[in-house]
Design a protein around this motif. Structure first.
Motif: not given
Ligand code: XIL
Length: 589
Positions: A131, A308, A345, A546
Motif C-alpha cells: 500500500q 492505485e 493518479h 477504489w
C-alpha cells in the motif's frame, strides 16, 4: 539497506491468514501455462525477461542492477517514521515452479565503479502486499553482499526477518562470488563458491511452489548479476520456468462468469446503455500480475483503471535522476490490451513524497523545477495513452475550506502551485483531461464551496482544468450514514454548470465491523443510488471505485492482516456482493 529499514518493524506483527495467502499462490500457479522449460538440467534464469524490472538493465555480461532506494514513507502521524524499503520485483519476468529439492545459484559481482556497494537478490515464495503507507511482507529469502559478508535474510511474512551473515573470501571483492541456496527437505543449505557455509531451518518459505525474483542494490550503487540458475537436485524433484505473461481476457472467460453472461458485465452494460460513463477501479500491479482471478474480473467488469499507487511520486520517481516505471507500465499495458481507458493518479500531492524531495534543502526555484520536470516526464511518457489525470490531489484540509499548506509545492508557490501543475500537465499532453481530486466534497459545505470557488477562479484565469474528482470514501455504520445521493447530485450540478466534467473517483463504502446481510444490502443500495445519479448526465465521465475486491482493499488495516476491508463490490474470495448486482441492475436501465 542504508537508511532504509528492510522491513516494517512496528510493534504489532503482521499475521497472514490462510485465505489471503492461498489467493496469491493459486493465482500465481494459474499463470504458469504452456511453454514451460522443464529440465533437471540447469536453467539460466537470466535468459528470461529482465527488461521489466525497475533499475535493471541487460548488458553483455548479465543484468546490471542499480539501487533505486525505493521506499514507502509512513504518513506524518505514524509513530515510526523510518521508510520501509520497497525494492522492485520482476513481475513480468521469470516465475519458477519448484517441487522437492532444488538449488538456486547466483553469481553476484561488484562493479569496478562501485566496489563496496551492497547487492541483493530476493526470491519470493509469496509476494508482498504494498500500500502506499505500509508494506505487508510476503515470504522470501534475500541473498546479499554487504561489505565483506554474505547476508542471508529469511522473511516469513509475520516476524522480523531472520538475518545471517557469513564472511566472504577475499577474492569476492574484486571477482564477485557464487552464492547458492539449496532447499533440501526442510532446510536451506548455503554455499559460497561451492563451499557449504551453513544449514538453516526453512520455515516453509517456498511452500507455494511458485517463486518470483527481485533485485536491488544500495541506493546510488549498482552491481552485476552475472548468472542466476535453477536446478532440481534429484529425480523426484522438479524445476520449471516461464516468463509471466500479461493477462488478457479471452472471449471464453468473458462469457463464463458467476455474474452472468458477458453482455451483463458492468462494462458491457455501460458501453451499451450509458456510453459516456466509464466504470472504473483502482488497480495494483502485484495482484494484477500474480492473481489471475483478479485480472480476469478486472478486464471483464471495468473499462477504466486508475493505478492505485504505482504512479505516486515515491513509487515512480524514487531518486532525483531515476524513475521506476515498470509497475505503472504494466497497468497501462494491461489496460490497453484489454481495451480500457486509463486515469492517471497523481502528480501534485502532499503525500507519498520520497525523502529526497521533502528532506533536501532546495531553493524555491529548484523545487519548482522538480515538480515541472516530474510532471513533464510522467505525463510525457504516457502521452496519448492516458486519457485523464488527477493532476492535483487533495489540495484542501481534510474537512475545511483552507488549502493544505504542508506540501513542498504549496510552500514554494503558495496557491499558485495548482495552476502551475495544471499548466505543466497540459503542456506535456494537451489532449489529456485534467482534474483536481479530493475527498469530503460531496456535501455542500465549506470544503465543497472552497473547491467550487477555486475551480471557478482557475477557469476564469484560463487555466487548463477540465474536471473535479469526488473521491467518495464513505463509511456506513450505526452511528453514521453517508451523504444522501440527492444532496450529492445537487452539489455536483453546480460544478457541471461551470462547464466542468465530474467523476466519482475513489468510491468505497466501509461497513467497519458490521458487514451483516442487512448492511451489505444497504451498501448495495447506496452504491446504486450514487451510480444512478451519474448515469444520464453527460458531464459525468466515470464512476470509479477504489479497488473492486476486498481481498486487496486499501481498507484492510495494516495491523490486522487476518482481516480484510469490506467496502468494495467483490468479497475477499472474489465473489460478487449485493453491491455488484445492484450496480448491474442500475446499468441495465
Ligand atoms: C491510498 C491507497 O489506496 C493505499 O494503498 C495507501 O496506503 C494510502 O493511499 N485518496 C487518494 C488515494 O487520493 O491516493 C489514497 O490511496 C486513498 C485516499
Amino acid at each position: 539497506m542504508d537508511d532504509i529499514m528492510r522491513v516494517n518493524s512496528r510493534e504489532k506483527r503482521y499475521r497472514w491468514s490462510g485465505r489471503a495467502r492461498k489467493g496469491l499462490v493459486l493465482g500465481a500457479a494459474l499463470l504458469l501455462g504452456a511453454g514451460c522449460v522443464n529440465s533437471s538440467d540447469k536453467i539460466e534464469l537470466l535468459d528470461q525477461d529482465w527488461t521489466h524490472l525497475a533499475g535493471a538493465e541487460r548488458v553483455d555480461e548479465g543484468v546490471r542492477i542499480e539501487g533505486l532506494g525505493r521506499a514507502i514513507v509512513p504518513t506524518d502521524d505514524a509513530d515510526d517514521q523510518t521508510p520501509v524499503a520497497n525494492p522492485p520485483i520482476n513481475l513480468r519476468g521469470p516465475v519458477l515452479r519448484v517441487k522437492g529439492d532444488f538449488v538456486l545459484s547466483a553469481r553476484l559481482s561488484r562493479l569496478e565503479s562501485s566496489p563496496n556497494d551492497s547487492a541483493y537478490l530476493t526470491i519470493y515464495g509469496e509476494l508482498p502486499l504494498t500500500q502506499d503507507e505500509w508494506r505487508q511482507e510476503g515470504r522470501a529469502v534475500t541473498l546479499g553482499l554487504e561489505d565483506n559478508d554474505l547476508i542471508v535474510e529469511l522473511q516469513d511474512g509475520i516476524d522480523d526477518p531472520e538475518r545471517h551473515a557469513y564472511p566472504l573470501p577475499g577474492s569476492a571483492r574484486s571477482q564477485g562470488v557464487d552464492v547458492s541456496l539449496a532447499r533440501i527437505g526442510d532446510r536451506f543449505s548455503i554455499q559460497i563458491n561451492d563451499e557449504t557455509v551453513a544449514l538453516i531451518d526453512d520455515p516453509g518459505l517456498f511452500d507455494s511452489g511458485v517463486l518470483w525474483f527481485g533485485a536491488s542494490a544500495r541506493k546510488d550503487g549498482e552491481y552485476l548479476l552475472k548468472s542466476l540458475t535453477a536446478r532440481a537436485l534429484d529425480k523426484r524433484s522438479e524445476v520449471t520456468v516461464v516468463d509471466n505473461q500479461m493477462p488478457v481476457l479471452s472471449a471464453e472467460e468473458e462469457e463464463s462468469a458467476p455474474t452472468g453472461p458477458a453482455t451483463a458485465s458492468l462494462r458491457r452494460l455501460a458501453e451499451k446503455n450509458h456510453s459516456q460513463l466509464h466504470i472504473g477501479t483502482a488497480v495494483a500491479a502485484i495482484p494484477l500480475l500474480s492473481d489471475q482471478e483478479y485480472a480476469r474480473i478486472l478486464a471483464r467488469e471495468f473499462n477504466m483503471v486508475t493505478p492505485e499507487n504505482a504512479m505516486k511520486f515515491q513509487f515512480i520517481h524514487p531518486r532525483p535522476e531515476r524513475y521506476a516505471f515498470a509497475d505503472a507500465d504494466a497497468i497501462v499495458d494491461f489496460a490497453e490490451a484489454n481495451d480500457m481507458a486509463i486515469h492517471g493518479h497523481t502528480l501534485a500531492w502532499k503525500e507519498a513524497l520520497p525523502r529526497w524531495v521533502t528532506e533536501t534543502d532546495y531553493t524555491d526555484q529548484q523545487l519548482k523545477q522538480i515538480l515541472a520536470e516530474h510532471i513533464a516526464t510522467v505525463v510525457g511518457r504516457y502521452k496519448g495513452r492516458i486519457q485523464s489525470w488527477d493532476v492535483v490531489n487533495e489540495p484542501f484540509e481534510p474537512f475545511g475550506a483552507e488549502l493544505r499548506t504542508g506540501s513542498p509545492w504549496y510552500q514554494v508557490m503558495g496557491e499558485d502551485y495548482i495552476a502551475f501543475a495544471l499548466k505543466e500537465a497540459h503542456r506535456a499532453d494537451p489532449e489529456a483531461k485534467l482534474y483536481i481530486n479530493d475527498y469530503a466534497l460531496e456535501d455542500p459545505g465549506p470544503k465543497s464551496d472552497a473547491m467550487y470557488a477555486l475551480a471557478k477562479s482557475l477557469l476564469a484565469q484560463g487555466v487548463p482544468l477540465h474536471g473535479i474528482g469526488f473521491q467518495m470514501h464513505e463509511d456506513m455504520t450505526d452511528d453514521y450514514q453517508p451523504v444522501e445521493a440527492s444532496v450529492f447530485r445537487d452539489n455536483v450540478q453546480r460544478f457541471i454548470d461551470l462547464g466542468l466534467e465530474v467523476r466519482v473517483s475513489e468510491m468505497d463504502v466501509n461497513l467497519q465491523e458490521d458487514d451483516s446481510e442487512e448492511r451489505l444490502q444497504q451498501q448495495a443500495d447506496y452504491y446504486r443510488s450514487i451510480l444512478e445519479l451519474a448515469l444520464d448526465k453527460p458531464a459525468f465521465t466515470a464512476f470509479s471505485m477504489w479497488g473492486f475486491t476486498d481481498r486487496y482493499s486499501s481498507l484492510q488495516e495494516w495491523w490486522d492482516a487476518d482481516g480484510f476491508g469490506n467496502g468494495l463490490i467483490f468479497d475477499a474470495e472474489h465473489q460478487p456482493k449485493p453491491a455488484y448486482f445492484s450496480l448491474q441492475e442500475a446499468l441495465k436501465e
